[in-house]
Scaffold this motif. Sequence first.
Motif, PDB file in Angstrom:
ATOM      1  N   LYS A   1       1.033  -1.153  -0.067  1.00 28.87           N
ATOM      2  CA  LYS A   1      -0.118  -0.073  -0.066  1.00 28.87           C
ATOM      3  C   LYS A   1       1.080   0.980  -0.150  1.00 28.87           C
ATOM      4  O   LYS A   1       2.023   1.070   0.794  1.00 28.87           O
ATOM      5  CB  LYS A   1      -0.919  -0.025   1.237  1.00 28.87           C
ATOM      6  CG  LYS A   1      -2.191  -1.044   1.305  1.00 28.87           C
ATOM      7  CD  LYS A   1      -3.044  -0.937   2.294  1.00 28.87           C
ATOM      8  CE  LYS A   1      -4.129  -1.932   2.245  1.00 28.87           C
ATOM      9  NZ  LYS A   1      -5.166  -1.708   3.275  1.00 28.87           N
ATOM     10  N   VAL A   2       0.538   2.092  -0.749  1.00 32.81           N
ATOM     11  CA  VAL A   2       1.204   3.387  -0.837  1.00 32.81           C
ATOM     12  C   VAL A   2       0.365   4.724  -0.480  1.00 32.81           C
ATOM     13  O   VAL A   2      -0.861   4.866  -1.203  1.00 32.81           O
ATOM     14  CB  VAL A   2       1.861   3.653  -2.222  1.00 32.81           C
ATOM     15  CG1 VAL A   2       2.615   4.908  -2.380  1.00 32.81           C
ATOM     16  CG2 VAL A   2       2.588   2.303  -2.726  1.00 32.81           C
ATOM     17  N   SER A   3       0.743   5.547   0.368  1.00 36.71           N
ATOM     18  CA  SER A   3       0.222   6.548   0.875  1.00 36.71           C
ATOM     19  C   SER A   3       0.711   7.732  -0.003  1.00 36.71           C
ATOM     20  O   SER A   3       1.929   7.982  -0.162  1.00 36.71           O
ATOM     21  CB  SER A   3       0.308   6.941   2.580  1.00 36.71           C
ATOM     22  OG  SER A   3      -0.142   5.828   3.107  1.00 36.71           O
ATOM     23  N   TYR A   4      -0.170   8.651  -0.289  1.00 37.43           N
ATOM     24  CA  TYR A   4       0.434  10.024  -0.810  1.00 37.43           C
ATOM     25  C   TYR A   4      -0.504  10.966  -0.562  1.00 37.43           C
ATOM     26  O   TYR A   4      -1.667  11.027  -0.398  1.00 37.43           O
ATOM     27  CB  TYR A   4       0.608   9.684  -2.270  1.00 37.43           C
ATOM     28  CG  TYR A   4      -0.656   8.905  -2.984  1.00 37.43           C
ATOM     29  CD1 TYR A   4      -1.655   9.952  -3.894  1.00 37.43           C
ATOM     30  CD2 TYR A   4      -0.900   7.623  -3.091  1.00 37.43           C
ATOM     31  CE1 TYR A   4      -2.546   9.520  -4.581  1.00 37.43           C
ATOM     32  CE2 TYR A   4      -1.776   7.132  -3.782  1.00 37.43           C
ATOM     33  CZ  TYR A   4      -2.801   7.960  -4.378  1.00 37.43           C
ATOM     34  OH  TYR A   4      -3.914   7.303  -5.006  1.00 37.43           O
ATOM     35  N   THR A   5       0.058  12.330  -0.859  1.00 35.04           N
ATOM     36  CA  THR A   5      -0.859  13.687  -0.566  1.00 35.04           C
ATOM     37  C   THR A   5      -0.637  14.439  -1.858  1.00 35.04           C
ATOM     38  O   THR A   5      -1.083  15.688  -2.014  1.00 35.04           O
ATOM     39  CB  THR A   5      -0.368  14.686   0.530  1.00 35.04           C
ATOM     40  OG1 THR A   5       1.177  14.576   0.487  1.00 35.04           O
ATOM     41  CG2 THR A   5      -0.673  13.728   1.843  1.00 35.04           C
ATOM     42  N   SER A   6       0.243  14.104  -2.908  1.00 37.09           N
ATOM     43  CA  SER A   6       0.413  14.907  -4.057  1.00 37.09           C
ATOM     44  C   SER A   6       0.547  14.236  -5.402  1.00 37.09           C
ATOM     45  O   SER A   6       0.567  12.967  -5.303  1.00 37.09           O
ATOM     46  CB  SER A   6       1.996  15.428  -3.947  1.00 37.09           C
ATOM     47  OG  SER A   6       2.852  14.553  -3.837  1.00 37.09           O
ATOM     48  N   THR A   7       0.503  14.796  -6.592  1.00 30.09           N
ATOM     49  CA  THR A   7       0.596  14.112  -7.683  1.00 30.09           C
ATOM     50  C   THR A   7       1.912  13.510  -8.023  1.00 30.09           C
ATOM     51  O   THR A   7       3.011  13.599  -7.458  1.00 30.09           O
ATOM     52  CB  THR A   7       0.102  15.208  -8.900  1.00 30.09           C
ATOM     53  OG1 THR A   7       1.138  16.264  -8.674  1.00 30.09           O
ATOM     54  CG2 THR A   7      -1.169  15.776  -8.715  1.00 30.09           C
ATOM     55  N   GLY A   8       2.001  12.633  -9.067  1.00 33.01           N
ATOM     56  CA  GLY A   8       3.061  11.936  -9.626  1.00 33.01           C
ATOM     57  C   GLY A   8       2.982  10.322  -9.469  1.00 33.01           C
ATOM     58  O   GLY A   8       1.766   9.906  -9.391  1.00 33.01           O
ATOM     59  N   THR A   9       4.009   9.765 -10.089  1.00 30.96           N
ATOM     60  CA  THR A   9       3.858   8.225  -9.928  1.00 30.96           C
ATOM     61  C   THR A   9       4.246   7.596  -8.526  1.00 30.96           C
ATOM     62  O   THR A   9       5.258   7.787  -8.284  1.00 30.96           O
ATOM     63  CB  THR A   9       4.792   7.922 -11.085  1.00 30.96           C
ATOM     64  OG1 THR A   9       4.730   8.438 -12.291  1.00 30.96           O
ATOM     65  CG2 THR A   9       4.794   6.432 -11.265  1.00 30.96           C
ATOM     66  N   LYS A  10       3.312   6.640  -8.120  1.00 31.97           N
ATOM     67  CA  LYS A  10       3.355   5.887  -7.196  1.00 31.97           C
ATOM     68  C   LYS A  10       3.686   4.639  -7.480  1.00 31.97           C
ATOM     69  O   LYS A  10       2.867   4.136  -8.421  1.00 31.97           O
ATOM     70  CB  LYS A  10       1.945   6.076  -6.349  1.00 31.97           C
ATOM     71  CG  LYS A  10       1.514   7.387  -5.958  1.00 31.97           C
ATOM     72  CD  LYS A  10       2.442   8.352  -5.642  1.00 31.97           C
ATOM     73  CE  LYS A  10       1.775   9.937  -5.675  1.00 31.97           C
ATOM     74  NZ  LYS A  10       2.861  10.895  -5.575  1.00 31.97           N
TER      75      LYS A  10
END
Length: 130
Positions: free
Chosen positions: A83-92
């Motif tokens: 699982k990957v958490s994120y708050t911004s755009t871009g490649t996860k």
Amino acid sequence: MVKIKKLCSTIAAVGVVAVGLGTYAQAATYKGYSTTVPIFNDYESSPLKKATTGSAYNDVSRIDNDKLVSWVENSSGSNVTSKVSYTSTGTKIMDYSSASTQKGKDLHLNISTSVGTISSVYTKGEWTPN
């Protein structure tokens, strides 16, 4: 004789290029999404078939005001990536625990709001299981 050698070399070169392009064409299929992720449920994409043994990618082009988590599941609903958490755009990048066992299978992207999120979150992007 020289012309025959040149012709054979040309045919061989064209064959190598054709095989290379065929391999490239199978590389990654991306599927777009545009959705509002609810607070208490998650978004689940339609399935895509995994064609390689590489990682999954979620290319996020928009996320509105909060934190999201994404991962990939198989058709029975089991998590098959980190699982990957994120708050911004871009490649996860979501890594598989065993990518080779998922090759050729239908998989789908899941996106959920993070713990502590108090409203639905709009997001947009594209993903691939490969």
